[in-house]
Design a protein around this motif. Structure first.
Motif, PDB file in Angstrom:
ATOM      1  N   TRP A  74      18.326  61.369  58.101  1.00  0.00           N
ATOM      2  CA  TRP A  74      19.562  61.648  59.099  1.00  0.00           C
ATOM      3  C   TRP A  74      19.139  61.736  60.551  1.00  0.00           C
ATOM      4  O   TRP A  74      17.928  62.000  60.676  1.00  0.00           O
ATOM      5  CB  TRP A  74      20.084  63.061  58.623  1.00  0.00           C
ATOM      6  CG  TRP A  74      21.056  63.003  57.517  1.00  0.00           C
ATOM      7  CD1 TRP A  74      20.869  62.481  56.283  1.00  0.00           C
ATOM      8  CD2 TRP A  74      22.180  63.736  57.295  1.00  0.00           C
ATOM      9  NE1 TRP A  74      21.740  62.620  55.422  1.00  0.00           N
ATOM     10  CE2 TRP A  74      22.755  63.445  55.893  1.00  0.00           C
ATOM     11  CE3 TRP A  74      23.142  64.479  58.052  1.00  0.00           C
ATOM     12  CZ2 TRP A  74      24.021  64.063  55.485  1.00  0.00           C
ATOM     13  CZ3 TRP A  74      24.174  64.841  57.508  1.00  0.00           C
ATOM     14  CH2 TRP A  74      24.737  64.723  56.476  1.00  0.00           C
ATOM     15  N   ARG A  83      26.667  60.914  66.844  1.00  0.00           N
ATOM     16  CA  ARG A  83      25.390  61.100  66.270  1.00  0.00           C
ATOM     17  C   ARG A  83      24.575  60.295  67.473  1.00  0.00           C
ATOM     18  O   ARG A  83      24.981  59.554  68.379  1.00  0.00           O
ATOM     19  CB  ARG A  83      25.196  59.741  65.220  1.00  0.00           C
ATOM     20  CG  ARG A  83      25.434  60.409  63.868  1.00  0.00           C
ATOM     21  CD  ARG A  83      26.780  60.878  63.541  1.00  0.00           C
ATOM     22  NE  ARG A  83      27.695  59.873  63.404  1.00  0.00           N
ATOM     23  CZ  ARG A  83      28.975  60.031  63.118  1.00  0.00           C
ATOM     24  NH1 ARG A  83      29.535  60.954  62.686  1.00  0.00           N
ATOM     25  NH2 ARG A  83      30.009  58.879  62.629  1.00  0.00           N
ATOM     26  N   HIS A  84      22.979  60.706  67.737  1.00  0.00           N
ATOM     27  CA  HIS A  84      22.285  60.320  68.971  1.00  0.00           C
ATOM     28  C   HIS A  84      21.687  59.102  68.700  1.00  0.00           C
ATOM     29  O   HIS A  84      21.500  58.423  69.549  1.00  0.00           O
ATOM     30  CB  HIS A  84      21.241  61.225  69.009  1.00  0.00           C
ATOM     31  CG  HIS A  84      21.550  62.729  69.280  1.00  0.00           C
ATOM     32  ND1 HIS A  84      20.707  63.548  69.598  1.00  0.00           N
ATOM     33  CD2 HIS A  84      23.019  63.309  69.251  1.00  0.00           C
ATOM     34  CE1 HIS A  84      21.445  64.965  69.737  1.00  0.00           C
ATOM     35  NE2 HIS A  84      22.741  64.668  69.505  1.00  0.00           N
ATOM     36  N   ASN A 128      31.746  64.791  66.218  1.00  0.00           N
ATOM     37  CA  ASN A 128      30.460  64.750  65.969  1.00  0.00           C
ATOM     38  C   ASN A 128      30.032  63.406  66.482  1.00  0.00           C
ATOM     39  O   ASN A 128      30.129  62.463  66.156  1.00  0.00           O
ATOM     40  CB  ASN A 128      30.284  64.915  64.385  1.00  0.00           C
ATOM     41  CG  ASN A 128      28.862  64.936  64.009  1.00  0.00           C
ATOM     42  OD1 ASN A 128      28.280  63.978  63.606  1.00  0.00           O
ATOM     43  ND2 ASN A 128      28.284  65.968  64.104  1.00  0.00           N
ATOM     44  N   HIS A 146      28.570  56.018  66.243  1.00  0.00           N
ATOM     45  CA  HIS A 146      27.998  57.099  67.016  1.00  0.00           C
ATOM     46  C   HIS A 146      29.145  58.330  67.028  1.00  0.00           C
ATOM     47  O   HIS A 146      28.518  59.544  67.196  1.00  0.00           O
ATOM     48  CB  HIS A 146      28.029  56.678  68.594  1.00  0.00           C
ATOM     49  CG  HIS A 146      26.630  55.836  68.639  1.00  0.00           C
ATOM     50  ND1 HIS A 146      26.614  54.488  69.137  1.00  0.00           N
ATOM     51  CD2 HIS A 146      25.564  56.063  68.809  1.00  0.00           C
ATOM     52  CE1 HIS A 146      25.575  54.082  69.346  1.00  0.00           C
ATOM     53  NE2 HIS A 146      24.980  55.001  69.177  1.00  0.00           N
ATOM     54  N   LEU A 164      24.972  53.999  59.373  1.00  0.00           N
ATOM     55  CA  LEU A 164      25.598  54.368  60.548  1.00  0.00           C
ATOM     56  C   LEU A 164      26.250  52.947  61.276  1.00  0.00           C
ATOM     57  O   LEU A 164      27.305  53.086  61.935  1.00  0.00           O
ATOM     58  CB  LEU A 164      25.009  55.456  61.304  1.00  0.00           C
ATOM     59  CG  LEU A 164      25.013  56.757  61.036  1.00  0.00           C
ATOM     60  CD1 LEU A 164      23.930  57.696  61.699  1.00  0.00           C
ATOM     61  CD2 LEU A 164      26.181  57.386  60.790  1.00  0.00           C
ATOM     62  N   ASP A 205      22.487  65.036  65.604  1.00  0.00           N
ATOM     63  CA  ASP A 205      24.007  64.933  65.971  1.00  0.00           C
ATOM     64  C   ASP A 205      24.366  66.148  66.665  1.00  0.00           C
ATOM     65  O   ASP A 205      23.937  67.364  66.606  1.00  0.00           O
ATOM     66  CB  ASP A 205      24.735  64.521  64.689  1.00  0.00           C
ATOM     67  CG  ASP A 205      24.918  65.607  63.744  1.00  0.00           C
ATOM     68  OD1 ASP A 205      25.319  66.692  64.135  1.00  0.00           O
ATOM     69  OD2 ASP A 205      24.119  65.482  62.811  1.00  0.00           O
TER      70      ASP A 205
END
Length: 176
Positions: free
Chosen positions: A64, A86-87, A84, A99, A93, A67
Motif C-alpha cells: 500500500w 493516494r500519494h 482519500n 490518486h 491504482l 494516503d
C-alpha cells in the motif's frame, strides 16, 4: 450549492457529525466509497489515528502507498463527503484506483458537492507534488464522469477488470 464547504483532516472534534455521516451511508446499503469510510468508527480515536498514520506511511498493509483522508464539511461542520488521496500509484491504482477516491453522503448528492470536493482535492494533490492526478470511475457512473470532466479530466485508455467492468481513466493536470 457547494460554496461554503471546506476540507478538514479527520479529528475527534467532528465525531458526532462523522458518525451521522457513516450511519446514513451504512443504512443506505450502498457500497461505501472511498474505501476509508468502511473503517469501523466504534473506536473513533483509533480510526482517526489509523487515518493519520496512513498519511505518514505508518502501519500500512504490504504494497500500500501512503494516503491522506479529508472530510468535506459545511459551516455547521456537517460531514458531506470524504476524499482519500493516494500519494503515489501502484500498478493496480494506475489501472483502477487513481490518486483520488471520493464520495458524497446519499442525502446530499446532485447539489454540486462532488465537483467541489474534487476541485478542493486537486489543490491537495498539487500540494503533494502530483502534477497530473489520475481519477477513475466505473463506466456506468455518469455522475462521477461528469464530476471528473467538470474538473478538467482528460480521457485516457479505459481499463477492463476481470469481471468485465469498464473503468474510465482521466488525468487532470495541475495548473501552474
Amino acid at each position: 450549492m457547494g460554496e461554503n464547504v471546506r476540507l478538514v483532516k479527520p479529528s475527534p472534534e467532528y465525531k458526532e457529525e462523522y458518525l451521522d455521516f457513516h450511519k446514513e451511508w451504512k443504512s443506505s446499503g450502498e457500497d461505501m466509497i472511498p474505501w476509508v469510510i468502511k473503517k469501523d468508527p466504534s473506536d473513533f480515536n483509533e480510526m482517526i489515528q489509523s487515518l493519520l498514520d496512513a498519511e505518514k506511511g505508518k502501519n500500512l498493509p504490504q504494497g500500500w502507498v501512503p494516503d491522506t483522508t479529508f472530510w468535506l464539511v459545511e459551516e455547521n461542520n456537517r460531514v458531506l463527503g470524504v476524499v482519500n488521496i493516494r500519494h503515489s500509484l501502484t500498478e493496480n491504482l494506475m489501472n483502477s484506483g487513481g490518486h483520488v477516491g471520493y464520495g458524497i453522503r446519499p442525502s446530499e448528492r446532485k447539489k454540486g458537492y462532488a465537483t467541489k470536493l474534487l476541485s478542493l482535492s486537486l489543490e491537495k494533490t498539487k500540494e503533494l507534488g502530483i502534477d497530473a492526478t489520475l481519477v477513475v470511475c466505473d463506466k456506468w457512473n455518469e455522475a462521477s464522469k461528469r464530476t471528473i470532466l467538470n474538473n478538467g479530466g482528460i480521457s485516457d485508455k479505459d481499463f477492463i477488470e476481470e469481471d468485465g467492468n469498464v473503468i474510465l481513466r482521466f488525468w487532470i493536470k495541475s495548473d501552474g
